[in-house]
Design a protein around this motif. Structure first.
Motif, PDB file in Angstrom:
ATOM      1  N   ILE A  44       0.856  -1.176   0.000  1.00  0.00           N
ATOM      2  CA  ILE A  44       0.000   0.000   0.000  1.00  0.00           C
ATOM      3  C   ILE A  44       0.895   1.230   0.000  1.00  0.00           C
ATOM      4  N   HIS A  45       0.812   2.020  -1.052  1.00  0.00           N
ATOM      5  CA  HIS A  45       1.694   3.165  -1.229  1.00  0.00           C
ATOM      6  C   HIS A  45       0.984   4.462  -0.836  1.00  0.00           C
ATOM      7  N   ILE A  46       1.706   5.310  -0.114  1.00  0.00           N
ATOM      8  CA  ILE A  46       1.214   6.637   0.241  1.00  0.00           C
ATOM      9  C   ILE A  46       1.593   7.593  -0.884  1.00  0.00           C
ATOM     10  N   VAL A  47       0.594   8.249  -1.468  1.00  0.00           N
ATOM     11  CA  VAL A  47       0.842   9.186  -2.564  1.00  0.00           C
ATOM     12  C   VAL A  47       0.324  10.558  -2.158  1.00  0.00           C
ATOM     13  N   THR A  48       1.204  11.550  -2.211  1.00  0.00           N
ATOM     14  CA  THR A  48       0.852  12.923  -1.849  1.00  0.00           C
ATOM     15  C   THR A  48       1.267  13.860  -2.975  1.00  0.00           C
ATOM     16  N   ALA A  49       0.965  15.142  -2.798  1.00  0.00           N
ATOM     17  CA  ALA A  49       1.366  16.127  -3.798  1.00  0.00           C
ATOM     18  C   ALA A  49       2.873  16.141  -3.985  1.00  0.00           C
ATOM     19  N   GLU A  50       3.614  15.846  -2.914  1.00  0.00           N
ATOM     20  CA  GLU A  50       5.069  15.940  -2.967  1.00  0.00           C
ATOM     21  C   GLU A  50       5.725  14.802  -3.742  1.00  0.00           C
ATOM     22  N   ASN A  51       5.097  13.631  -3.776  1.00  0.00           N
ATOM     23  CA  ASN A  51       5.748  12.511  -4.462  1.00  0.00           C
ATOM     24  C   ASN A  51       4.948  11.979  -5.654  1.00  0.00           C
TER      25      ASN A  51
ATOM     26  N   THR B  27      -4.457  12.898   0.236  1.00  0.00           N
ATOM     27  CA  THR B  27      -3.501  11.802   0.358  1.00  0.00           C
ATOM     28  C   THR B  27      -4.193  10.544  -0.138  1.00  0.00           C
ATOM     29  N   TYR B  28      -3.496   9.769  -0.949  1.00  0.00           N
ATOM     30  CA  TYR B  28      -4.045   8.516  -1.472  1.00  0.00           C
ATOM     31  C   TYR B  28      -3.269   7.348  -0.892  1.00  0.00           C
ATOM     32  N   LEU B  29      -3.990   6.319  -0.485  1.00  0.00           N
ATOM     33  CA  LEU B  29      -3.384   5.035  -0.165  1.00  0.00           C
ATOM     34  C   LEU B  29      -3.782   4.106  -1.304  1.00  0.00           C
ATOM     35  N   ILE B  30      -2.798   3.664  -2.079  1.00  0.00           N
ATOM     36  CA  ILE B  30      -3.069   2.890  -3.290  1.00  0.00           C
ATOM     37  C   ILE B  30      -2.448   1.506  -3.151  1.00  0.00           C
ATOM     38  N   ALA B  31      -3.303   0.474  -3.290  1.00  0.00           N
ATOM     39  CA  ALA B  31      -2.857  -0.914  -3.193  1.00  0.00           C
ATOM     40  C   ALA B  31      -2.323  -1.372  -4.542  1.00  0.00           C
ATOM     41  N   LEU B  32      -1.090  -1.885  -4.537  1.00  0.00           N
ATOM     42  CA  LEU B  32      -0.443  -2.354  -5.762  1.00  0.00           C
ATOM     43  C   LEU B  32      -0.044  -3.815  -5.622  1.00  0.00           C
ATOM     44  N   ASP B  33      -0.169  -4.552  -6.716  1.00  0.00           N
ATOM     45  CA  ASP B  33       0.334  -5.916  -6.799  1.00  0.00           C
ATOM     46  C   ASP B  33       1.081  -6.041  -8.112  1.00  0.00           C
ATOM     47  N   ASN B  34       2.396  -6.215  -8.037  1.00  0.00           N
ATOM     48  CA  ASN B  34       3.238  -6.253  -9.234  1.00  0.00           C
ATOM     49  C   ASN B  34       3.043  -5.017 -10.108  1.00  0.00           C
ATOM     50  N   GLY B  35       2.918  -3.860  -9.447  1.00  0.00           N
ATOM     51  CA  GLY B  35       2.779  -2.598 -10.159  1.00  0.00           C
ATOM     52  C   GLY B  35       1.390  -2.297 -10.663  1.00  0.00           C
TER      53      GLY B  35
ATOM     54  N   LEU C 145      -7.216  -1.917   4.710  1.00  0.00           N
ATOM     55  CA  LEU C 145      -7.739  -1.396   5.971  1.00  0.00           C
ATOM     56  C   LEU C 145      -6.651  -1.334   7.043  1.00  0.00           C
ATOM     57  N   ALA C 146      -5.750  -2.324   7.051  1.00  0.00           N
ATOM     58  CA  ALA C 146      -4.638  -2.291   8.008  1.00  0.00           C
ATOM     59  C   ALA C 146      -3.707  -1.120   7.713  1.00  0.00           C
ATOM     60  N   ALA C 147      -3.413  -0.906   6.428  1.00  0.00           N
ATOM     61  CA  ALA C 147      -2.555   0.220   6.051  1.00  0.00           C
ATOM     62  C   ALA C 147      -3.208   1.545   6.417  1.00  0.00           C
ATOM     63  N   PHE C 148      -4.516   1.625   6.269  1.00  0.00           N
ATOM     64  CA  PHE C 148      -5.288   2.810   6.647  1.00  0.00           C
ATOM     65  C   PHE C 148      -5.119   3.112   8.136  1.00  0.00           C
TER      66      PHE C 148
ATOM     67  N   ARG D 202       2.504 -10.051   8.988  1.00  0.00           N
ATOM     68  CA  ARG D 202       3.448 -10.165  10.090  1.00  0.00           C
ATOM     69  C   ARG D 202       4.233  -8.871  10.275  1.00  0.00           C
ATOM     70  N   GLY D 203       4.108  -7.997   9.333  1.00  0.00           N
ATOM     71  CA  GLY D 203       4.753  -6.692   9.400  1.00  0.00           C
ATOM     72  C   GLY D 203       3.914  -5.698   8.627  1.00  0.00           C
ATOM     73  N   SER D 204       4.500  -4.561   8.329  1.00  0.00           N
ATOM     74  CA  SER D 204       3.766  -3.512   7.628  1.00  0.00           C
ATOM     75  C   SER D 204       3.749  -3.763   6.124  1.00  0.00           C
ATOM     76  N   CYS D 205       2.634  -3.402   5.489  1.00  0.00           N
ATOM     77  CA  CYS D 205       2.565  -3.422   4.026  1.00  0.00           C
ATOM     78  C   CYS D 205       2.483  -1.991   3.481  1.00  0.00           C
ATOM     79  N   LEU D 206       2.688  -1.008   4.364  1.00  0.00           N
ATOM     80  CA  LEU D 206       2.584   0.399   4.000  1.00  0.00           C
ATOM     81  C   LEU D 206       3.930   0.902   3.480  1.00  0.00           C
ATOM     82  N   VAL D 207       3.904   1.542   2.329  1.00  0.00           N
ATOM     83  CA  VAL D 207       5.126   2.059   1.707  1.00  0.00           C
ATOM     84  C   VAL D 207       5.057   3.579   1.680  1.00  0.00           C
ATOM     85  N   ARG D 208       5.996   4.215   2.365  1.00  0.00           N
ATOM     86  CA  ARG D 208       6.092   5.675   2.352  1.00  0.00           C
ATOM     87  C   ARG D 208       7.287   6.039   1.479  1.00  0.00           C
ATOM     88  N   ALA D 209       7.031   6.278   0.192  1.00  0.00           N
ATOM     89  CA  ALA D 209       8.102   6.571  -0.753  1.00  0.00           C
ATOM     90  C   ALA D 209       8.734   7.922  -0.433  1.00  0.00           C
TER      91      ALA D 209
END
Length: 214
Positions: free
Chosen positions: A4-11, A56-64, A122-125, A192-199
């Motif tokens: 799950i990628h965090i997308v904002t105006a900055e990135n 802010t967008y939380l976008i779920a990606l699988d293989n791009g 929902l977990a990433a949220f 078992r860990g985070s799936c959240l990606v803060r680029a």
């Protein structure tokens, strides 16, 4: 595995193709599947006035590939509930504040709705909101969302009574952000860990919320 990628105006410059697919899928789902004809656009992309630099967008990606997403917006600004659905909030002011966000345009693509993608988003949220110091998130949803959130371990309080919107009984509600909810939904998601990606470049939400004088 889903990330799950965090997308904002900055990135967002690094996510242009992904955002284009995200907006196309929003149109496909909310207009094509759910029949929200007021959102229909000739370019086949669902975009509105809240798709701006404050979102802010939380976008779920699988293989791009985009397989789900949601939009978060500061309630200190005019937002969807305050501008379009204030009548769903009964006997009180619309919730707003620096630690309260609004969630809109949540979706999972049809072919991934029977797996764990939903719980991972929902977990990433929950994790994103905890990291940003958010205490509650408001939303207007169809009534079937309430048992779904309960199963995910979310604590939700109605802000008014069910009202018909686009032919469906809908309700304004507030989701509590908590470590307990994150742990519960993470177990359901098999995480078992985070799936959240803060680029790189994704600023903290507080840095993009306008100052509002008391």
């Amino acid at each position: 595995m889903t990330s799950i990628h965090i997308v904002t105006a900055e990135n967002r410059a690094g996510y242009e193709a992904i955002l284009d697919e995200y907006f196309r899928l929003r149109h496909e789902i909310f207009v094509g599947e759910r029949g929200w004809r007021d959102l229909e656009r000739p370019d086949g992309r669902d975009m509105d006035g809240y798709d701006n630099d404050r979102a802010t967008y939380l976008i779920a990606l699988d293989n791009g590939k985009v397989i789900g997403g949601l939009r978060l917006y500061p309630t200190l600004l005019p937002h969807m509930i305050s501008e379009s659905f204030a009548h769903l909030v009964r006997g009180r002011d619309v919730l707003s504040g620096p630690s309260i966000l609004e969630c809109t345009r949540y979706f999972i693509v049809k072919e991934r709705r029977t797996g764990r993608t939903d719980c991972r988003l929902l977990a990433a949220f929950q994790q994103f909101c905890l990291e940003e110091g958010i205490t509650e998130v408001t939303a207007v949803v169809e009534m079937w969302w309430l048992p779904r959130w309960q199963q995910a371990g979310f604590k939700v309080r109605p802000l008014g009574l069910p009202t018909m919107v686009e032919g469906q009984p809908c309700i304004a509600a507030a989701i509590q952000i908590s470590e307990d909810s994150l742990r519960h939904v993470s177990r359901l998601a098999g995480l078992r860990g985070s799936c959240l990606v803060r680029a790189a470049g994704a600023s903290a939400f507080a840095d993009r919320v306008p100052h509002v004088a008391a």
